[in-house]
Design a protein around this motif. Structure first.
Motif, short mmCIF file in Angstrom:
data_model
loop_
_atom_site.label_atom_id
_atom_site.label_comp_id
_atom_site.label_asym_id
_atom_site.label_seq_id
_atom_site.Cartn_x
_atom_site.Cartn_y
_atom_site.Cartn_z
N ARG A 20 0.85 -1.19 0.00
CA ARG A 20 0.00 0.00 0.00
C ARG A 20 0.89 1.24 0.00
NH1 ARG A 20 -5.39 -0.86 0.83
NH2 ARG A 20 -5.78 1.24 1.61
N PHE A 21 0.41 2.27 -0.67
CA PHE A 21 1.19 3.48 -0.90
C PHE A 21 0.63 4.61 -0.05
CE2 PHE A 21 0.97 0.80 -4.62
CZ PHE A 21 2.31 0.60 -4.92
N ARG A 22 1.54 5.50 0.35
CA ARG A 22 1.11 6.57 1.23
C ARG A 22 2.00 7.80 1.04
NH1 ARG A 22 0.40 5.96 7.82
NH2 ARG A 22 -0.47 8.04 8.20
N PHE A 23 1.37 8.98 1.03
CA PHE A 23 2.10 10.24 0.94
C PHE A 23 2.56 10.69 2.32
CE2 PHE A 23 -0.43 11.15 -3.03
CZ PHE A 23 0.65 11.39 -3.86
N HIS A 24 3.67 11.41 2.35
CA HIS A 24 3.96 12.24 3.51
C HIS A 24 2.86 13.31 3.58
CE1 HIS A 24 5.81 15.62 5.70
NE2 HIS A 24 6.55 14.71 6.31
N PRO A 25 2.38 13.69 4.76
CA PRO A 25 1.23 14.61 4.83
C PRO A 25 1.43 15.92 4.08
CG PRO A 25 2.26 14.31 7.00
CD PRO A 25 2.80 13.25 6.11
N LEU A 26 2.62 16.50 4.13
CA LEU A 26 2.84 17.76 3.41
C LEU A 26 2.97 17.53 1.91
CD1 LEU A 26 5.30 19.72 5.75
CD2 LEU A 26 2.80 19.83 5.63
N ILE A 27 3.55 16.41 1.51
CA ILE A 27 3.65 16.09 0.08
C ILE A 27 2.25 15.87 -0.49
CG2 ILE A 27 4.50 14.44 -1.62
CD1 ILE A 27 6.72 16.12 -0.56
N ARG A 28 1.38 15.25 0.28
CA ARG A 28 0.00 15.05 -0.18
C ARG A 28 -0.70 16.39 -0.39
NH1 ARG A 28 -5.06 14.42 2.47
NH2 ARG A 28 -6.55 13.23 1.20
N LEU A 29 -0.51 17.33 0.53
CA LEU A 29 -1.11 18.65 0.36
C LEU A 29 -0.52 19.36 -0.85
CD1 LEU A 29 -1.31 19.92 4.06
CD2 LEU A 29 -3.16 19.02 2.63
N PHE A 30 0.76 19.14 -1.11
CA PHE A 30 1.38 19.74 -2.29
C PHE A 30 0.80 19.13 -3.56
CE2 PHE A 30 5.02 19.48 -5.37
CZ PHE A 30 4.93 20.80 -5.79
N ALA A 31 0.60 17.80 -3.57
CA ALA A 31 -0.01 17.16 -4.73
C ALA A 31 -1.42 17.70 -4.96
CB ALA A 31 -0.05 15.64 -4.52
N GLN A 32 -2.16 17.91 -3.88
CA GLN A 32 -3.50 18.49 -4.01
C GLN A 32 -3.43 19.91 -4.57
OE1 GLN A 32 -5.98 18.18 -0.50
NE2 GLN A 32 -7.28 19.89 -1.14
N HIS A 33 -2.44 20.67 -4.11
CA HIS A 33 -2.25 22.03 -4.63
C HIS A 33 -2.01 21.99 -6.13
CE1 HIS A 33 0.25 25.55 -5.70
NE2 HIS A 33 -0.49 26.20 -4.82
N GLU A 34 -1.20 21.04 -6.60
CA GLU A 34 -0.95 20.91 -8.03
C GLU A 34 -2.22 20.51 -8.77
OE1 GLU A 34 2.22 21.31 -9.85
OE2 GLU A 34 2.27 22.54 -8.03
N ALA A 35 -2.99 19.59 -8.18
CA ALA A 35 -4.22 19.11 -8.83
C ALA A 35 -5.25 20.23 -8.96
CB ALA A 35 -4.81 17.95 -8.03
N GLU A 36 -5.34 21.08 -7.95
CA GLU A 36 -6.34 22.14 -7.95
C GLU A 36 -5.91 23.36 -8.76
OE1 GLU A 36 -8.87 22.05 -3.90
OE2 GLU A 36 -6.75 22.50 -3.60
N ASN A 37 -4.67 23.77 -8.60
CA ASN A 37 -4.25 25.08 -9.10
C ASN A 37 -3.43 25.04 -10.38
OD1 ASN A 37 -5.28 26.64 -6.76
ND2 ASN A 37 -3.75 25.45 -5.65
N GLU A 38 -2.79 23.92 -10.67
CA GLU A 38 -1.89 23.86 -11.82
C GLU A 38 -2.43 22.99 -12.96
OE1 GLU A 38 0.66 25.84 -11.96
OE2 GLU A 38 0.42 26.53 -9.89
N LEU A 39 -3.00 21.85 -12.62
CA LEU A 39 -3.40 20.89 -13.65
C LEU A 39 -4.91 20.76 -13.80
CD1 LEU A 39 -0.81 18.03 -12.90
CD2 LEU A 39 -0.62 19.94 -14.50
N ASP A 40 -5.66 21.29 -12.87
CA ASP A 40 -7.13 21.25 -12.93
C ASP A 40 -7.65 19.82 -13.09
OD1 ASP A 40 -9.68 22.30 -12.87
OD2 ASP A 40 -9.75 22.67 -15.04
N VAL A 41 -7.15 18.92 -12.23
CA VAL A 41 -7.60 17.53 -12.29
C VAL A 41 -8.23 17.09 -10.97
CG1 VAL A 41 -5.87 16.88 -14.02
CG2 VAL A 41 -5.31 16.68 -11.57
N TRP A 42 -8.36 17.99 -10.02
CA TRP A 42 -8.79 17.63 -8.68
C TRP A 42 -10.22 17.09 -8.64
CZ3 TRP A 42 -7.33 16.08 -4.24
CH2 TRP A 42 -8.07 16.28 -3.08
N ASP A 43 -11.14 17.80 -9.22
CA ASP A 43 -12.55 17.39 -9.15
C ASP A 43 -12.78 16.05 -9.83
OD1 ASP A 43 -13.27 19.64 -7.71
OD2 ASP A 43 -13.82 20.80 -9.49
N GLU A 44 -12.18 15.87 -11.00
CA GLU A 44 -12.36 14.61 -11.72
C GLU A 44 -11.71 13.44 -10.99
OE1 GLU A 44 -14.20 13.82 -14.41
OE2 GLU A 44 -15.00 15.85 -14.12
#
Length: 484
Positions: free
Chosen positions: A387-411
């Motif tokens: 099973r795979f797991r993010f470091h908590p801050l890396i996960r928030l950074f990935a979410q930041h990229e999904a929402e603000n840079e790549l627009d893939v968060w909602d999908e």
């Protein structure tokens, strides 16, 4: 020839020849002999002269003074150029320091060692601290350069220039030949900090020289042929190390007075050294206020703004987002997109199938992307459970990229919720295996339930399955929370 002229000639040979000890012995012998020869010559000329042994002693004394001053001059020219990172508050890392010493100073002498780990974990700081602790073991100097964005030719030229042996721009020597000719016979430590390119393997000088490479990319260490036992991974601090680090940053009394808040702070930032350093600076700046730890922790509890609070004034090196973004240059476009989409998975962990569905890719591609993220320390894996797991801050950074840079968060969130809706449908039977499967994905099911509430999705089959799971586990309070 006058003895002093003879001495100057010998001294010139001594300074320019590579076998100083040979000429030193010959020089002393010739000087002594020349003194006696001069004495006999002056005796024949009936000239008053000094005692021959006294003359020889004077010449030898002058010769030794020249050797001493030459040695002092050489010592003063030994370079100590270290990575430009502040280690004032360096804490812990005893196992890694011990491993470095064992690899470098044992009989087999590992000539190249790699330090790798995720952003903000303290690779450069560890390299500098080790170098400062062992300057005597590297009598010919310590040279460190930031390799970010540089190829092997540029690094070889930079190293040679630092030791005042510039390379002719028209030279046809390969980087490997340059490094071997300049460094192989030196007992030096070369630190290549923030390495990004595999062509640094051509810079390994061999001989008595040691090269320490820091990088975020474990694949790079494999590509340069570094054995796994010579690859040292740095992870975030343990809980006790985080508290000691905070004590060093803001003072033991301040941590003692708000120990619970200090522990929560360390947990919220995942014990990441860089984040703790930023947090410590922020808390220290509020020394005139009451309960500075509690005030800062209150800000960090909000996940949406946590990364924004982990910055210190205008210093990029003390700002989480710019430091994290440097890892993205190692990712291909598809890998970057997968990284961002995986933020929609639960923090407690996910498997390969969930990753593939959430990122909308097949499992073979998902496995390749996950492997790359793991080797960049952007993702962790538990070998026993896969099973795979993010470091908590890396996960928030990935979410930041999904929402603000790549627009893939909602999908990505929608695909994740749809997958686990179907998962409940597939496990409607009351068998023990179905119960175990649902329990293993309980966090993902609860996240899906919250997504459905957010989107007013009243799927009775799904809700019946989730309620049955919560009832069987005795989690009534969670069920009540969802129903509200």
């Amino acid at each position: 020839m006058h003895p002093l002229q003879l001495f100057q000639w010998i001294n010139y040979i001594y300074e320019t020849a590579p076998w100083e000890w040979v000429f030193s012995g010959i020089g002393v012998f010739i000087i002594s002999w020349s003194g006696r020869l001069l004495y006999r010559k002056r005796q024949r000329q009936d000239v008053t002269t000094v005692d021959s042994s006294a003359l020889a002693d004077q010449v030898i004394s002058l010769y030794q003074q020249q050797l001493t001053s030459s040695g002092q001059r050489e010592q003063s020219e030994i370079l100590r150029i270290l990575p430009a990172v502040d280690i004032t508050y360096f804490t812990g890392r005893e196992p890694e320091l011990s491993q470095l010493s064992s690899l470098i100073f044992n009989d087999s002498h590992q000539s190249i060692i790699g330090l790798w780990g995720g952003p903000g974990v303290g690779k450069s700081a560890l390299a500098r601290h080790f170098a400062e602790e062992h300057t005597e073991q590297f009598p010919d100097g310590i040279i460190g350069l930031d390799a970010r964005g540089k190829d092997a030719n540029r690094l070889a030229s930079d190293f040679a220039a630092l030791i005042s042996e510039p390379i002719d721009a028209e030279s046809e020597l390969e980087p490997s030949a340059i490094m071997q000719s300049r460094f192989a016979r030196r007992r030096s430590l070369l630190i290549i900090d923030n390495a990004e390119r595999a062509d640094i393997r051509t810079l390994i000088p061999g001989g008595h020289c040691t090269m320490l490479v820091t990088t975020r990319d474990r694949d790079l260490l494999d590509h340069i042929g570094l054995r796994h036992e010579a690859q040292i991974r740095l992870s975030p601090f343990a809980s006790n190390e985080s508290l000691v680090f905070l004590q060093n940053l803001v003072g033991p009394q301040a941590v003692h007075d708000e120990e619970d808040a200090a522990c929560e702070l360390a947990s919220l930032v995942g014990h990441l050294p860089l984040a703790l350093r930023i947090a410590g600076a922020s808390v220290r700046s509020q020394f005139l206020t009451n309960h500075p730890f509690i005030r800062y922790v209150t800000d960090l509890r909000n996940e949406q703004n946590r990364l924004q609070h982990l910055s210190w004034r205008d210093a990029d090196e003390l700002n989480i987002l710019p430091v994290f973004r440097l890892s993205l240059v190692h990712l291909a476009d598809g890998e970057h997109r997968t990284f961002a989409c995986l933020a929609a998975c639960v923090e407690s962990g996910f498997n390969l199938e969930t990753a593939a569905v959430t990122a909308a890719i097949d499992e073979k591609t998902a496995a390749s992307h996950l492997s790359r993220l793991i080797n960049l320390a952007l993702l962790n894996v538990a070998p026993e459970s896969r099973r795979f797991r993010f470091h908590p801050l890396i996960r928030l950074f990935a979410q930041h990229e999904a929402e603000n840079e790549l627009d893939v968060w909602d999908e990505a969130r929608k695909r994740h919720a749809s997958f686990f809706t179907g998962y409940v449908y597939e496990h409607q039977t009351l068998s023990q295996q179905s119960a175990r499967d649902l329990e293993a994905e309980q966090d993902a099911l609860l996240q899906t339930a919250r997504w459905k509430i957010e989107h007013h999705d009243l799927d009775t089959v799904f809700w019946d399955g989730v309620c049955h799971l919560l009832e069987s586990q005795g989690h009534w309070e969670v069920g009540i929370e969802l129903m509200q």
